[in-house]
Design a protein around this motif. Structure first.
Motif, PDB file in Angstrom:
ATOM      1  N   SER A   1     -17.714 -33.560  38.396  1.00 28.77           N
ATOM      2  CA  SER A   1     -18.267 -32.251  38.729  1.00 28.77           C
ATOM      3  C   SER A   1     -19.228 -31.833  37.634  1.00 28.77           C
ATOM      4  O   SER A   1     -19.083 -32.250  36.466  1.00 28.77           O
ATOM      5  CB  SER A   1     -17.132 -31.221  38.860  1.00 28.77           C
ATOM      6  OG  SER A   1     -17.637 -29.898  38.849  1.00 28.77           O
ATOM      7  N   GLN A   2     -20.194 -30.982  37.974  1.00 31.98           N
ATOM      8  CA  GLN A   2     -21.137 -30.508  36.966  1.00 31.98           C
ATOM      9  C   GLN A   2     -20.440 -29.713  35.860  1.00 31.98           C
ATOM     10  O   GLN A   2     -20.953 -29.612  34.740  1.00 31.98           O
ATOM     11  CB  GLN A   2     -22.211 -29.633  37.610  1.00 31.98           C
ATOM     12  CG  GLN A   2     -21.711 -28.280  38.104  1.00 31.98           C
ATOM     13  CD  GLN A   2     -22.874 -27.361  38.484  1.00 31.98           C
ATOM     14  OE1 GLN A   2     -24.000 -27.783  38.590  1.00 31.98           O
ATOM     15  NE2 GLN A   2     -22.572 -26.082  38.687  1.00 31.98           N
ATOM     16  N   TRP A   3     -19.257 -29.157  36.147  1.00 32.78           N
ATOM     17  CA  TRP A   3     -18.557 -28.344  35.163  1.00 32.78           C
ATOM     18  C   TRP A   3     -18.046 -29.169  33.992  1.00 32.78           C
ATOM     19  O   TRP A   3     -17.657 -28.619  32.958  1.00 32.78           O
ATOM     20  CB  TRP A   3     -17.413 -27.595  35.825  1.00 32.78           C
ATOM     21  CG  TRP A   3     -17.872 -26.762  36.973  1.00 32.78           C
ATOM     22  CD1 TRP A   3     -17.626 -26.982  38.298  1.00 32.78           C
ATOM     23  CD2 TRP A   3     -18.692 -25.590  36.916  1.00 32.78           C
ATOM     24  NE1 TRP A   3     -18.239 -26.031  39.072  1.00 32.78           N
ATOM     25  CE2 TRP A   3     -18.902 -25.157  38.248  1.00 32.78           C
ATOM     26  CE3 TRP A   3     -19.270 -24.869  35.864  1.00 32.78           C
ATOM     27  CZ2 TRP A   3     -19.662 -24.037  38.542  1.00 32.78           C
ATOM     28  CZ3 TRP A   3     -20.048 -23.744  36.166  1.00 32.78           C
ATOM     29  CH2 TRP A   3     -20.227 -23.339  37.498  1.00 32.78           C
ATOM     30  N   GLU A   4     -18.074 -30.492  34.123  1.00 28.77           N
ATOM     31  CA  GLU A   4     -17.659 -31.361  33.025  1.00 28.77           C
ATOM     32  C   GLU A   4     -18.796 -31.636  32.036  1.00 28.77           C
ATOM     33  O   GLU A   4     -18.561 -32.201  30.970  1.00 28.77           O
ATOM     34  CB  GLU A   4     -17.130 -32.690  33.584  1.00 28.77           C
ATOM     35  CG  GLU A   4     -15.906 -32.546  34.481  1.00 28.77           C
ATOM     36  CD  GLU A   4     -15.464 -33.876  35.059  1.00 28.77           C
ATOM     37  OE1 GLU A   4     -15.721 -34.918  34.398  1.00 28.77           O
ATOM     38  OE2 GLU A   4     -14.884 -33.900  36.152  1.00 28.77           O
ATOM     39  N   ARG A   5     -20.029 -31.264  32.420  1.00 28.00           N
ATOM     40  CA  ARG A   5     -21.186 -31.508  31.576  1.00 28.00           C
ATOM     41  C   ARG A   5     -21.911 -30.191  31.325  1.00 28.00           C
ATOM     42  O   ARG A   5     -22.494 -29.607  32.243  1.00 28.00           O
ATOM     43  CB  ARG A   5     -22.158 -32.491  32.229  1.00 28.00           C
ATOM     44  CG  ARG A   5     -21.604 -33.875  32.489  1.00 28.00           C
ATOM     45  CD  ARG A   5     -21.152 -34.579  31.241  1.00 28.00           C
ATOM     46  NE  ARG A   5     -22.131 -34.529  30.164  1.00 28.00           N
ATOM     47  CZ  ARG A   5     -21.938 -35.022  28.953  1.00 28.00           C
ATOM     48  NH1 ARG A   5     -20.773 -35.585  28.645  1.00 28.00           N
ATOM     49  NH2 ARG A   5     -22.862 -34.937  28.028  1.00 28.00           N
ATOM     50  N   PRO A   6     -21.885 -29.646  30.108  1.00 26.21           N
ATOM     51  CA  PRO A   6     -22.517 -28.355  29.844  1.00 26.21           C
ATOM     52  C   PRO A   6     -24.004 -28.325  30.156  1.00 26.21           C
ATOM     53  O   PRO A   6     -24.520 -27.305  30.618  1.00 26.21           O
ATOM     54  CB  PRO A   6     -22.255 -28.124  28.349  1.00 26.21           C
ATOM     55  CG  PRO A   6     -21.860 -29.445  27.795  1.00 26.21           C
ATOM     56  CD  PRO A   6     -21.222 -30.191  28.906  1.00 26.21           C
ATOM     57  N   GLU A   7     -24.720 -29.448  29.923  1.00 23.58           N
ATOM     58  CA  GLU A   7     -26.155 -29.436  30.213  1.00 23.58           C
ATOM     59  C   GLU A   7     -26.433 -29.249  31.708  1.00 23.58           C
ATOM     60  O   GLU A   7     -27.476 -28.699  32.089  1.00 23.58           O
ATOM     61  CB  GLU A   7     -26.834 -30.710  29.703  1.00 23.58           C
ATOM     62  CG  GLU A   7     -26.460 -31.994  30.424  1.00 23.58           C
ATOM     63  CD  GLU A   7     -25.207 -32.660  29.873  1.00 23.58           C
ATOM     64  OE1 GLU A   7     -24.969 -33.835  30.194  1.00 23.58           O
ATOM     65  OE2 GLU A   7     -24.466 -31.984  29.126  1.00 23.58           O
TER      66      GLU A   7
END
Length: 361
Positions: free
Chosen positions: A102-108
């Motif tokens: 999920s995008q929530w695992e990558r801050p960028e």
């Protein structure tokens, strides 16, 4: 002038926090290539056809792979895209460096989503677009209002005191200094959201109708996606057509009949991912069409320069520092404007009760 002052204050009070958060998140994204922290970002860039083709075949053979954003000079890992926000970073030899579901695992990724969509998709884009138009009014009206108090100008990076008068003076004087930078940031950002606004901004470069037509993506129809597309043949044909261009984004069809898309960046293009594109039949790999970004009408080419200017993809460190000043100033001015408007409003003047005169008889 009083009406303009009222509109300026209300604009800042209502939309200032959105502009502040956009300024802060945009500033963070200017340096994302420095803080992502995945092994392999410092590897030497390998852009030869044989290496890129072999890696593409390897990565796209992974179950669920939908496309690749290729490594470049700034970030030397490939980004592999899966469905539902999942993805991975891979080395230029095709080895997975890290994955996420999920995008929530990558801050960028989630910071980018916030800056571009406010976590709300198309609805968020509309909010950002409206905020951009309000910000444009905010800058122009602020310059007009500053003129009448220009003789009291004092530049401070921070208010002398956190009192309403000091904050308003700081807001006024810092705002006039960074107004040109804010104008560039807001105009280029809003151009990417509202196409009519963008067409108006690039109108001096050519007929609006011609520019609008050139910006519309061409439509192609092909067959269903083959079980094993020949990516090497596609990349070879792309390199033949654009021999000096970099491979930037490979995308599989979103629905049946859509082509496989390949974006390339020629040396004279400003966009980091380029706008020179090829469309391949998903069933046969044959070229359905190609577009040379450098042969687009002048208005379309001017539009394609908005994002590189906005995101500091051109201009080197000097321009990035100026945009950093712009972003931090927007964050400060917007947040303090909201604070003073809602929490430091002047108290209503207390009028002494009128004394009642006693009439004597």
């Amino acid at each position: 002038m009083k009406l303009l002052d009222t509109l300026h204050r209300w604009t800042g009070g209502l939309i200032g926090l959105v502009l502040a958060m956009l300024g802060l998140s945009g500033t963070i994204l200017l340096y994302e290539h420095l803080w992502i922290g995945v092994p392999g970002t410092g590897d030497a860039l390998r852009s030869d056809l044989a290496t890129v083709a072999a890696t593409t075949e390897k990565l796209m053979a992974m179950p669920g792979a939908q496309g690749i954003i290729y490594a470049d000079e700034r970030f030397r890992l490939h980004q592999l895209r899966f469905g539902e926000g999942a993805g991975a970073y891979a080395s230029q030899s095709g080895e997975i460096a890290t994955r996420w579901a999920s995008q929530w695992e990558r801050p960028e990724l989630w910071i980018f989503d916030f800056h571009h969509h406010l976590f709300a998709g198309d609805s968020g884009e509309w909010v950002i677009g409206v905020a951009g138009l309000c910000g444009l009014f905010f800058v122009i009206s602020g310059v007009i209002l500053w003129w009448r108090t220009r003789r009291t100008f004092q530049l401070r990076l921070w208010p002398k005191r956190l009192s309403r008068p000091s904050i308003l003076m700081h807001h006024r004087d810092l705002g006039i200094v960074v107004a040109p930078l804010l104008l560039i940031s807001i105009v280029t950002g809003t151009m990417m959201i509202f196409r009519p606004f963008a067409l108006g901004m690039v109108a001096p470069f050519g007929p609006v109708a011609e520019t609008a037509k050139a910006l519309e993506p061409p439509k192609y129809r092909g067959g269903p996606l083959a079980e094993k597309p020949d990516y090497t043949a596609m990349l070879t044909e792309a390199r033949r057509r654009f021999p000096d261009a970099e491979f930037r984004i490979l995308s599989l069809p979103r629905k049946a009949g859509d082509p496989i898309s390949l974006r390339m960046k020629q040396p004279d293009e400003w966009l980091p991912n380029g706008r020179s594109t090829l469309a391949f039949d998903a069933a046969t790999g044959e070229v359905l069409g190609a577009r040379d970004a450098l042969k687009l009408p002048p208005g379309a080419q001017a539009f394609n320069k908005a994002f590189p200017i906005h995101a500091s993809k051109v201009g080197g460190w000097a321009w990035r520092i100026l945009l950093t000043i712009s972003g931090l100033a927007m964050a400060m001015l917007g947040s303090l404007a909201v604070w003073t408007f809602w929490f430091r409003r002047p108290k209503a003047a207390k009028h002494p009760a009128k004394k009642t005169a006693l009439a004597s008889i």
